[in-house]
Scaffold this motif. Structure first.
Motif, short mmCIF file in Angstrom:
data_model
loop_
_atom_site.label_atom_id
_atom_site.label_comp_id
_atom_site.label_asym_id
_atom_site.label_seq_id
_atom_site.Cartn_x
_atom_site.Cartn_y
_atom_site.Cartn_z
N GLU A 102 0.82 -1.28 0.05
CA GLU A 102 0.08 0.22 -0.30
C GLU A 102 0.77 1.32 0.05
OE1 GLU A 102 -2.69 -0.15 3.08
OE2 GLU A 102 -3.58 -1.76 2.48
N MET A 103 1.94 1.36 0.73
CA MET A 103 2.85 2.37 0.89
C MET A 103 3.51 2.70 -0.54
SD MET A 103 4.84 1.92 4.52
CE MET A 103 4.02 1.31 5.88
N ILE A 104 3.75 1.46 -1.27
CA ILE A 104 4.38 1.54 -2.58
C ILE A 104 3.52 2.29 -3.42
CG2 ILE A 104 5.34 0.40 -4.46
CD1 ILE A 104 7.37 0.79 -2.44
N LYS A 143 9.91 5.85 0.89
CA LYS A 143 10.94 5.87 2.06
C LYS A 143 10.35 4.96 3.41
CE LYS A 143 14.00 9.70 1.14
NZ LYS A 143 14.52 10.95 1.53
N LYS A 144 8.90 5.34 3.61
CA LYS A 144 8.30 4.56 4.39
C LYS A 144 8.19 3.21 4.47
CE LYS A 144 4.88 7.27 6.56
NZ LYS A 144 3.35 7.88 6.48
N ALA A 145 7.94 2.67 2.82
CA ALA A 145 8.21 1.45 2.82
C ALA A 145 9.41 0.73 2.83
CB ALA A 145 7.43 1.14 1.04
N ALA A 146 10.25 1.31 2.48
CA ALA A 146 11.95 0.76 2.80
C ALA A 146 12.22 0.57 4.41
CB ALA A 146 12.98 1.86 2.09
N PHE A 147 11.63 1.46 4.94
CA PHE A 147 11.65 1.44 6.48
C PHE A 147 10.94 0.31 6.90
CE2 PHE A 147 10.45 2.45 10.97
CZ PHE A 147 11.61 2.49 11.39
N GLU A 166 13.52 -4.91 0.87
CA GLU A 166 13.99 -3.59 1.07
C GLU A 166 15.02 -3.16 -0.27
OE1 GLU A 166 16.63 -0.38 4.02
OE2 GLU A 166 16.95 -2.55 4.29
N SER A 167 15.69 -4.08 -0.75
CA SER A 167 16.66 -3.65 -1.87
C SER A 167 15.71 -3.63 -3.26
CB SER A 167 17.57 -4.95 -2.04
OG SER A 167 17.03 -6.26 -2.49
N TYR A 168 14.70 -4.20 -3.28
CA TYR A 168 13.79 -4.01 -4.51
C TYR A 168 13.33 -2.75 -4.42
CZ TYR A 168 13.84 -9.01 -5.96
OH TYR A 168 14.26 -9.94 -6.56
N ILE A 169 12.83 -2.32 -3.16
CA ILE A 169 12.39 -0.67 -3.12
C ILE A 169 13.48 0.15 -3.34
CG2 ILE A 169 11.41 1.05 -1.46
CD1 ILE A 169 10.14 -1.46 0.09
N TYR A 196 15.99 0.04 -5.28
CA TYR A 196 16.37 0.00 -6.51
C TYR A 196 15.33 0.16 -7.68
CZ TYR A 196 21.35 -1.22 -4.82
OH TYR A 196 21.90 -1.05 -4.14
N ASP A 197 14.17 0.49 -7.01
CA ASP A 197 13.06 1.04 -7.81
C ASP A 197 12.48 -0.28 -8.83
OD1 ASP A 197 10.82 2.77 -8.40
OD2 ASP A 197 11.71 3.48 -10.19
N GLU A 198 12.67 -1.51 -8.19
CA GLU A 198 12.16 -2.54 -9.13
C GLU A 198 10.79 -3.00 -8.61
OE1 GLU A 198 15.58 -5.46 -8.91
OE2 GLU A 198 16.97 -4.03 -9.71
N ILE A 199 9.69 -2.20 -8.95
CA ILE A 199 8.53 -2.46 -8.59
C ILE A 199 7.81 -3.62 -8.84
CG2 ILE A 199 6.38 -1.44 -8.10
CD1 ILE A 199 8.68 0.11 -6.54
#
Length: 126
Positions: free
Chosen positions: A41-43, A49-53, A89-92, A94-97
């Protein structure tokens, strides 16, 4: 007669432990399913940033949870879920949605399968 009482007592203890184990696994899997859905949902709202956290926190919490869960469940399932959570986190970052959503769906399926494997059904017992 004492043997019968002892057998019934042991049966009640075993049943009680099984119920406690099932409840703790359900609670854990439901918690991580909710975390993954929150990350998705955050994505979708653009809160990267919130999603990565949140992904980092989910991974840290899984490392703590794994100590309890590993005693109770099949290790391969638990290890694969941990691996998937560590990749979020790494997918977030590096913007690999597309990959993120795929790994989220895979992890949710694994968590549901883990929960289902603990149901007191004939296929799980035999």
């Amino acid at each position: 007669m004492r043997r019968l009482y002892a057998a019934v007592t042991l049966l009640l203890i075993a049943t009680g432990l099984c119920v406690i184990e099932y409840e703790s696994v359900c609670k854990c899997t439901d918690s991580y399913l909710q975390r993954i859905e929150n990350i998705e949902e955050m994505i979708s709202r653009g809160e990267i940033k919130k999603a990565a956290f949140a992904a980092r926190e989910a991974e840290k919490n899984w490392e703590n949870t794994v100590n309890l869960i590993d005693m109770l469940l099949f290790h391969d399932y638990v290890d694969e879920i941990g691996k998937n959570l560590s990749e979020l986190e790494s997918y977030i970052k590096y913007d690999e949605i597309a990959e993120l959503y795929a790994i989220c769906e895979s992890t949710k399926e694994q968590l549901l399968s883990l929960k289902e494997s603990e149901l007191p059904a004939a296929k799980n017992i035999i």
